[in-house]
Enzyme design. Sequence first.
Site, short mmCIF file in Angstrom:
data_model
loop_
_atom_site.label_atom_id
_atom_site.label_comp_id
_atom_site.label_asym_id
_atom_site.label_seq_id
_atom_site.Cartn_x
_atom_site.Cartn_y
_atom_site.Cartn_z
N PHE A 172 0.81 -1.22 0.00
CA PHE A 172 0.00 0.00 0.00
C PHE A 172 0.84 1.27 0.00
CE2 PHE A 172 1.00 0.02 4.53
CZ PHE A 172 1.07 1.38 4.81
N GLU A 211 -4.96 -3.85 -1.79
CA GLU A 211 -6.41 -3.61 -1.75
C GLU A 211 -6.73 -2.36 -0.93
OE1 GLU A 211 -4.57 -5.94 -0.49
OE2 GLU A 211 -5.52 -7.07 1.16
N SER A 239 5.41 -6.97 3.26
CA SER A 239 6.03 -7.31 4.55
C SER A 239 6.78 -8.65 4.43
CB SER A 239 4.95 -7.37 5.63
OG SER A 239 3.90 -8.19 5.21
N CYS A 281 9.54 1.92 3.44
CA CYS A 281 10.50 0.86 3.76
C CYS A 281 11.90 1.42 3.88
CB CYS A 281 10.46 -0.22 2.70
SG CYS A 281 11.12 0.34 1.14
N GLU A 283 9.45 -4.41 12.83
CA GLU A 283 9.12 -3.18 12.08
C GLU A 283 7.83 -2.57 12.65
OE1 GLU A 283 7.69 -3.80 8.04
OE2 GLU A 283 8.86 -2.10 7.36
P1 NAD Z 1 1.60 -6.55 2.99
O1 NAD Z 1 2.62 -7.63 3.09
O2 NAD Z 1 0.47 -6.57 3.98
O3 NAD Z 1 0.89 -6.58 1.56
C1 NAD Z 1 1.65 -6.62 0.36
C2 NAD Z 1 0.85 -7.36 -0.70
O4 NAD Z 1 0.65 -8.71 -0.28
C3 NAD Z 1 -0.54 -6.76 -0.94
O5 NAD Z 1 -0.79 -6.74 -2.32
C4 NAD Z 1 -1.45 -7.71 -0.21
O6 NAD Z 1 -2.73 -7.81 -0.79
C5 NAD Z 1 -0.73 -9.03 -0.27
N1 NAD Z 1 -1.00 -9.89 0.89
C6 NAD Z 1 -1.28 -9.48 2.16
N2 NAD Z 1 -1.46 -10.55 2.95
C7 NAD Z 1 -1.29 -11.65 2.19
C8 NAD Z 1 -1.35 -13.06 2.45
N3 NAD Z 1 -1.61 -13.54 3.66
N4 NAD Z 1 -1.12 -13.89 1.44
C9 NAD Z 1 -0.84 -13.43 0.20
N5 NAD Z 1 -0.77 -12.12 -0.09
C10 NAD Z 1 -1.00 -11.23 0.88
O7 NAD Z 1 2.37 -5.17 3.01
P2 NAD Z 1 1.77 -3.71 3.14
O8 NAD Z 1 1.28 -3.51 4.54
O9 NAD Z 1 0.86 -3.43 2.03
O10 NAD Z 1 3.07 -2.82 2.92
C11 NAD Z 1 3.96 -2.47 3.93
C12 NAD Z 1 5.12 -3.42 4.01
O11 NAD Z 1 5.82 -3.42 2.77
C13 NAD Z 1 6.14 -3.00 5.05
O12 NAD Z 1 6.62 -4.16 5.70
C14 NAD Z 1 7.24 -2.34 4.24
O13 NAD Z 1 8.51 -2.34 4.84
C15 NAD Z 1 7.21 -3.20 3.02
N6 NAD Z 1 7.83 -2.52 1.90
C16 NAD Z 1 9.04 -2.98 1.47
C17 NAD Z 1 9.70 -2.36 0.42
C18 NAD Z 1 11.02 -2.86 -0.06
O14 NAD Z 1 11.41 -2.49 -1.15
N7 NAD Z 1 11.71 -3.69 0.68
C19 NAD Z 1 9.10 -1.26 -0.20
C20 NAD Z 1 7.85 -0.83 0.25
C21 NAD Z 1 7.22 -1.47 1.30
#
Ligand code: NAD
Length: 498
Positions: free
Chosen positions: A148, A175, A225, A280, A382
């Site tokens: 997101f 989403e 994540s 991130c 985090e």
């Molecule tokens: P998230 O892991 O909750 O979601 C990321 C994606 O995974 C979304 O599209 C979501 O729909 C999907 N998802 C969520 N739960 C799932 C599941 N159980 N099974 C399969 N798919 C699932 O992450 P977020 O909260 O949207 O974003 C924040 C996180 O992203 C933080 O941890 C941040 O550090 C990380 N991030 C990392 C980078 C990087 O380059 N390392 C960059 C931006 C964000």
Amino acid sequence: MRNIDHYIGGGAFVSGARHHDVFDPNNGGVQAQVRLGSRADLEKAVAAAEAALPGWAATNPQRRARVMFNFKALVEQNMEDLALLLASEHGKVVADARGDVQRGLEVIEFACGIPHALKGEYTQGAGPGIDVYSMRQPLGVVAGITPFNFPAMIPMWMFGVAIACGNAFILKPSERDPSVPVRLAELMKEAGLPDGILQVVHGDKEMVDAILDHEAIKAISFVGSSDIAEYIYSRGTANGKRVQAFGGAKNHGIVMPDADLDMVVNDLAGAAFGSAGERCMALPVVVPVGDKTANALREKLVPAIEALRVGVSTDAEAHYGPVVTAAHKARIEQYIQMCQDEGGELVVDGRGFTLQGHEEGFFIGPTFFDHVKPSFRSYQEEIFGPVLQMVRADSFEEAVRLPSDHQYGNGVAIFTRNGHAAREFAARVNVGMVGINVPIPVPVAYHTFGGWKRSGFGDIDQHGPEGVRFWTKVKKVTQRWPDGSVTGENAFVIPTMG
Ligand code: NAD
């Protein structure tokens, strides 16, 4: 209520009864509903991608680049609308939202140079009459799953390079703020991209699992994540796909005794609290070396933190806006409580912050802890909110060890005037991206991006030349053209004029 539909085959695709609420974090209300797709919806997208793929893969790279040039111009024309839409779903202030779009566009600019980036290698005379060359070919139908926190930049990181390389790309955005990714797909169509080459499917775990298991999808890029990243990497690679999966972070800022503290305070205000800490590459841990440095830094830092202005996304004076959802706000507040319970000194407490006229918005004031210890769970995990933790180090060695031993290894920064210390630090620290007097060391688009340890699963980084490697496979050709050894009517004759 506005519905946010899938974007399949060049237009909106309406299907299914499941949906997810999309909030306006500024006032806490639901502003739209996004559809949550299923394997059947993905099948539609894959079929459209497979139909469009041969033509796009065979389009010469210069023509593919022209679509990217057109897209860049269209995004620039639509910048204000995109930034406002993005801010209204994510909560970041409009200036940050513009930055989100702009940083993505920089990867599109890189993709405009794809003819150069795709050139292969050639050796003439590798053996008697033998030449060897290589060519980079697209993988086919590929997918991206995005978080997101950068709903414009991260999709562009992925689809910009993947599509320029000749692939058909299926995007599954978060989403929580899915509207901007759909707008970007519409603009790509307007830029001249054939239908089916960029599609957006919405969903949760059900859609993600369908992507992970679909035999037609050859590669997946994921950002989110760490636990989910690890899951995506394991299941995707077990299914024979190429996968890069970038995870969470806990970036440290090391402050050496000779650092310019005014600069550090200014940098920390932006890097720890900008975008409400939902980056991130944010800097949520500051590590001053020596108590003297820590005390002097704290004296300057506290008033700067207290002066930060929290406001709605459209407040041009606001330093940062609300966090993305009420659930995320509650999670951040739990971590604040945890750090206090673990023995951290809560110097500035952002809980209970309310904004007049926006009492239901998901706001948290800036929060600052001193005397945080590496044994705290709130340090090891985090938080992803406007919370800065100060861990005091006794020595340079300890300052190198802290980020190196941490489970995450995305970014790290060192603030110093000493070139030798900086050089040693950069060489020794076990982290993927290093800033020297640069608080958020995100490499520019024509370099590559990627963290280490639990911040990155897989071997190939994001965008730049690594992105081209990720989204293509290399074919190696060894050729021999006999010169005169064949006689008679099959003899090889160099054609001549006349
Ligand atoms: P998230 O892991 O909750 O979601 C990321 C994606 O995974 C979304 O599209 C979501 O729909 C999907 N998802 C969520 N739960 C799932 C599941 N159980 N099974 C399969 N798919 C699932 O992450 P977020 O909260 O949207 O974003 C924040 C996180 O992203 C933080 O941890 C941040 O550090 C990380 N991030 C990392 C980078 C990087 O380059 N390392 C960059 C931006 C964000």
